[in-house]
Write an enzyme that holds these catalytic residues in place. Sequence first.
Site, PDB file in Angstrom:
ATOM      1  CG  HIS A  98      -0.345   0.209   2.536  1.00  0.00           C
ATOM      2  ND1 HIS A  98      -0.064  -0.837   3.386  1.00  0.00           N
ATOM      3  CD2 HIS A  98       0.046   1.318   3.181  1.00  0.00           C
ATOM      4  CE1 HIS A  98       0.458  -0.377   4.503  1.00  0.00           C
ATOM      5  NE2 HIS A  98       0.545   0.939   4.392  1.00  0.00           N
ATOM      6  CG  ASP A 128       0.011  -4.145   2.690  1.00  0.00           C
ATOM      7  OD1 ASP A 128       0.290  -3.554   1.633  1.00  0.00           O
ATOM      8  OD2 ASP A 128      -0.188  -3.538   3.764  1.00  0.00           O
ATOM      9  CB  SER A 202       3.332   1.281   6.308  1.00  0.00           C
ATOM     10  OG  SER A 202       2.153   1.407   7.062  1.00  0.00           O
ATOM     11  CB  ALA A 219      -2.007  -2.690   9.929  1.00  0.00           C
TER      12      ALA A 219
END
Length: 449
Positions: A98, A128, A202, A219
Amino acid sequence: MQKILRNVFILLFFLSAFLTSRCFANIALSESLAPMLQKVLPAVVNVRAQVKITDLATLSKIQKERGKNNGEIPDKIFSDGSGVIMDASKGYIITNAHVVDNAQTITVTLTDRRHFTAKLIGIDKPSDVALIQIQGKKLTAIPVADSNKLKVGDFVAAIGSPFGLNQSVTSGIISALGRTTLGIENFENFIQTDAPINPGNSGGALVNTQGELVGINTAIVAPSQGSGIGFAIPSDMAKSVMLQLIEYGNVHRGALGIGAQDITPELASAFNLNITKGAAVTQIIPNSPAEKVGLQVGDVITHMNASEINNSNDVVNAVAFMRVDSKMTITVLRNNKPITFTVTLSDPKKRQEMSAQNNPFLYGVGLKNFSLLSPIHGPVKGVLIVSVDEDSNAWRADLAPGDVITSANQQHISNIGDLKKAVASAKDTLLLNVLRGPGAIFLVVNKEQ
């Protein structure tokens, strides 16, 4: 005399306890993460991606990650995150998908303030994880630990670039392992930690006290007020994805073709099993690898590739990170007896293509016999559409769940058997008359679309 000796003994006891406590206090005060961090910090980088905004959902997601939302809709925006150098000689860096999704350019900044334009090697949204590459000299890679050996209570440090700040470190312990059903990613097996993880962390590193990578910070789950909980992707999972991205540029997951459910004490008792872990097979998909090797509904999976299976999510993750055509060993309990199968995972796309060839008009459509006495339509017998897969021919023809097929190619349809006969005789098109709400419409499903 005895009283004096007793008092001397008590005094010596407390003196010993005091000296011992002072000794441990001095040891604790002398301990520091600094020596370890000096070796690790150069392997953690800042990642900034210039992202072209095409929809409000993307904008909202990035602004949430950055902790900002001013309501403006710019043409482009920067997504800030972190990354971890995994291979110094080749410049491979792991980050979160992301962070670099839809990136036009990606800039990597090292601890020594050198800047590089990175190349996107591959991206895997379901996990992810993304892999980028830079061309640079004197890079420092991070050693990788076996995340399967982690235990709740292990000390860890989270390293990243929160809120765009360079090189920030927080510390804490592992609060829980194997966190699932959080709705963060498709495949979840998160490490939960109380080491603060903030927006911008992240893709950064979660390391143990030896300076080894145990997870990729991913997260935060937080209430509107109060502190949040941090989650990281285990290093073994991230490395597995990375190796596929290096070799193939993508993660092409194989399919086993089962449904599974956690073993509970009640289920174990019902199966007459003396176990508290495992996953019960609840469904076998037709023409799947599971059906071909002989797996059955009611089998209880205990091991996959020699790894213990604790619950159904372990089954999902075990299959999810194996590539198409990979071989997998599965041990199950059937009637309290262990049986081991060797199965070759199939390509779910090929199975879909085969279904499309065998039934080009109605592949991907869930059907159910239907009868109703309707105040509008009167007595109705037909076939109810339960579900329609996206991108199927029926979906493109606008067939929708809740529709009731009453005729196909102008032949009356009372049940699924009638529908199959009509479909079998169709050539290039299938003309359907369906009841939809208070009315009825014709739909044309084309064989080739």
